[in-house]
Design an enzyme around this catalytic site. Structure first.
Site, PDB file in Angstrom:
ATOM      1  N   HIS A 280      28.873  42.030 -43.333  1.00 54.83           N
ATOM      2  CA  HIS A 280      27.665  42.813 -43.030  1.00 54.83           C
ATOM      3  C   HIS A 280      27.938  44.309 -43.145  1.00 54.83           C
ATOM      4  O   HIS A 280      27.212  45.044 -43.834  1.00 54.83           O
ATOM      5  CB  HIS A 280      27.180  42.469 -41.620  1.00 54.83           C
ATOM      6  CG  HIS A 280      25.989  43.251 -41.171  1.00 54.83           C
ATOM      7  ND1 HIS A 280      24.704  42.779 -41.274  1.00 54.83           N
ATOM      8  CD2 HIS A 280      25.887  44.494 -40.616  1.00 54.83           C
ATOM      9  CE1 HIS A 280      23.864  43.680 -40.809  1.00 54.83           C
ATOM     10  NE2 HIS A 280      24.556  44.737 -40.387  1.00 54.83           N
ATOM     11  N   GLU A 281      28.987  44.760 -42.472  1.00 56.15           N
ATOM     12  CA  GLU A 281      29.273  46.188 -42.471  1.00 56.15           C
ATOM     13  C   GLU A 281      29.744  46.666 -43.850  1.00 56.15           C
ATOM     14  O   GLU A 281      29.496  47.815 -44.220  1.00 56.15           O
ATOM     15  CB  GLU A 281      30.340  46.518 -41.414  1.00 56.15           C
ATOM     16  CG  GLU A 281      29.930  46.205 -39.986  1.00 56.15           C
ATOM     17  CD  GLU A 281      28.662  46.928 -39.552  1.00 56.15           C
ATOM     18  OE1 GLU A 281      28.330  47.967 -40.146  1.00 56.15           O
ATOM     19  OE2 GLU A 281      27.995  46.426 -38.627  1.00 56.15           O
TER      20      GLU A 281
ATOM     21  N   HIS B 163      26.717  47.890 -45.750  1.00 50.63           N
ATOM     22  CA  HIS B 163      26.363  49.291 -45.444  1.00 50.63           C
ATOM     23  C   HIS B 163      27.351  50.249 -46.102  1.00 50.63           C
ATOM     24  O   HIS B 163      26.965  51.267 -46.695  1.00 50.63           O
ATOM     25  CB  HIS B 163      26.385  49.516 -43.923  1.00 50.63           C
ATOM     26  CG  HIS B 163      25.343  48.760 -43.172  1.00 50.63           C
ATOM     27  ND1 HIS B 163      24.012  48.783 -43.509  1.00 50.63           N
ATOM     28  CD2 HIS B 163      25.440  47.953 -42.066  1.00 50.63           C
ATOM     29  CE1 HIS B 163      23.327  48.043 -42.655  1.00 50.63           C
ATOM     30  NE2 HIS B 163      24.174  47.527 -41.774  1.00 50.63           N
TER      31      HIS B 163
END
Length: 448
Positions: A22-23, A26
């Site tokens: 997920h990170e 980003h």
């Protein structure tokens, strides 16, 4: 205790994988748009490990493994040198900031598809959805022993786990389920399970008792599939994979014979003589059965072995054929997740169905014990849940940032800092309340 440590370990593995993915979404999109990333952290709190790359980004693994974050250069969070202003997150066009916010959930969706694809390539063992003699709502609907479920509400079903999932969704929402079956005589029929008539006070733990469906029994081979630590079998040196051929002087043909003969023979004399086959070798093993409380005031004897599941279905495809199957499974899981979310919001499903980290840890451990394919399927579902939750328009989540950016796009200017701070407090309170409820539900499920 082993279950506890196993649950903790697989929870860390699960969150570590999904949070990192997920990170990374980003992180990579921010880098692509020229935003300077100050820190990429898996976990919160004090870093246990850290290194810095040539761009000045700190990569860290922190002590509390319940999330992570990507910290970007931003004038709202500290002073920025004039030379670095073009790398500040807040200076980027709103569409780029929207893409950065959406990248985390998008990468969770990518992970979901990849995990389902690998699950199908590895092959997920399961049971054919053939039912035993039904009771409760299923019996009232006319279900019969030997019925093979082929579809629930028009959705094709090819395994027992998929059948239970579809039926559970309808039951939670108290919606009648149309079940297509092939009967034991190879005829076809449609049964309607009247979940709308089920009492509202039936809890999640009672749901499948009310449905009244169980898997038709299969004869399991007399092969040891699991051994309980500290019980007689483990102490005597029996190993997973051993086939039990004889107990005392009585032959064993299937695992049901073991379940019958152990208590019968041990009731006469707890000292048992087992003949096992390990590879090409036959070994005689003496042991003493342990007496345990059966819970009804009686005593029963055990040796501490369990069977390996006699799966009779396997969902497996080649690498190319698994691609459309992975997308179809992702779409089906997305529809189910959104349907459950809608039922929670409108009150058709109880908030008792919310689960927190304790339940996730237990499911992680359970799926890992069932094999790689089951664990991959579990990872895919949790990853999808993270994507959906993070896209909710709640301040502090990615969806809340996207809402702010959408307002900025429409009005031509950013949402005021005061409004954003107020929103962050509201969002934090909402998340704390939801997490508190989820943990309360977890603990309540553990209590007798």
């Amino acid at each position: 205790m082993n279950e506890f440590f196993g649950s903790v370990w697989w929870l860390i593995v699960t969150l570590g994988l999904l949070v990192t993915f997920h990170e990374f979404g980003h992180f990579i999109v921010a880098r692509w748009f020229g935003v300077k990333v100050l820190r990429f952290s898996v976990g919160f709190g004090k870093p246990l490990w850290m290194r810095r790359d040539r761009h000045g980004t700190e990569f860290a693994v922190a002590a509390i493994p319940l999330g992570g974050y990507v910290k970007m250069l931003d004038e709202r969070e500290g002073e920025v040198a004039p030379a670095d202003l073009d790398q500040a997150h807040n200076r980027k066009p709103v569409l780029q900031r929207m893409a950065i916010a959406a990248a985390g959930p998008a990468f969770n969706l990518v992970f979901t598809v990849l995990a389902f694809w690998l699950m199908f390539v590895v092959g997920k063992p399961d049971f054919l959805p053939i039912v035993a003699a039904p009771s409760g709502i299923a019996a009232e609907a006319g279900m019969l022993a030997g019925d093979r479920i082929t579809a629930v509400n028009g959705d094709a079903v090819d395994s027992w786990s998929k059948a239970l999932q579809k039926l559970g969704e309808s039951a939670i929402g108290r919606m009648d389920a149309r079940v297509d079956v092939v009967t034991s005589g190879n005829g076809s029929a449609t049964r309607t399970l009247a979940f709308s008539q089920m009492p509202a006070n039936v809890g999640e733990d009672q749901l499948f008792d009310q449905i009244g469906l169980s898997l038709a029994p299969r004869e399991r081979p007399a092969v040891v599939g699991r051994i309980s630590d500290g019980d007689p079998a483990a102490q005597a040196g029996i190993q997973v994979g051993d086939r039990i051929l004889r107990i005392n002087d009585r032959d064993v043909n299937g695992f049901s014979d073991i379940e019958t003969l152990i208590p019968e023979e041990a009731a006469r004399d707890p000292q048992l003589d087992l003949l096992i086959q390990r590879g090409n070798e036959r070994i005689e093993i003496p042991l003493t059965a342990a007496a345990v409380d059966a819970g009804d005031g009686k005593t029963r004897f055990i040796i501490g072995v369990g069977s390996s599941a006699a799966y009779d279905a396997k969902l497996q495809y080649g690498p190319l054929a698994a691609i459309p199957q992975a997308f179809a499974e992702t779409w089906d899981a997305t529809k189910s997740s959104l349907s459950m979310l809608k039922m929670l919001v409108v009150g058709r499903a109880s908030l008792d169905n919310l689960s927190g980290p304790i339940s996730i840890a237990r499911f992680a451990n359970g799926s890992a014990q069932m094999g790689l394919a089951w664990f991959l399927g579990f990872l895919a579902l949790i990853s999808l849940s993270l994507a959906i939750i993070n896209l909710l328009p709640i301040p502090i989540l990615d969806g809340g940032h996207l809402l702010y950016y959408l307002i900025e796009l429409i009005k031509g200017g950013p949402v005021s800092e005061r409004s954003q701070i107020a929103g962050q407090y509201v969002g934090l309170l909402m998340l704390v309340a939801l997490m508190g409820l989820a943990i309360f539900n977890d603990i309540h499920r553990l209590l007798p």
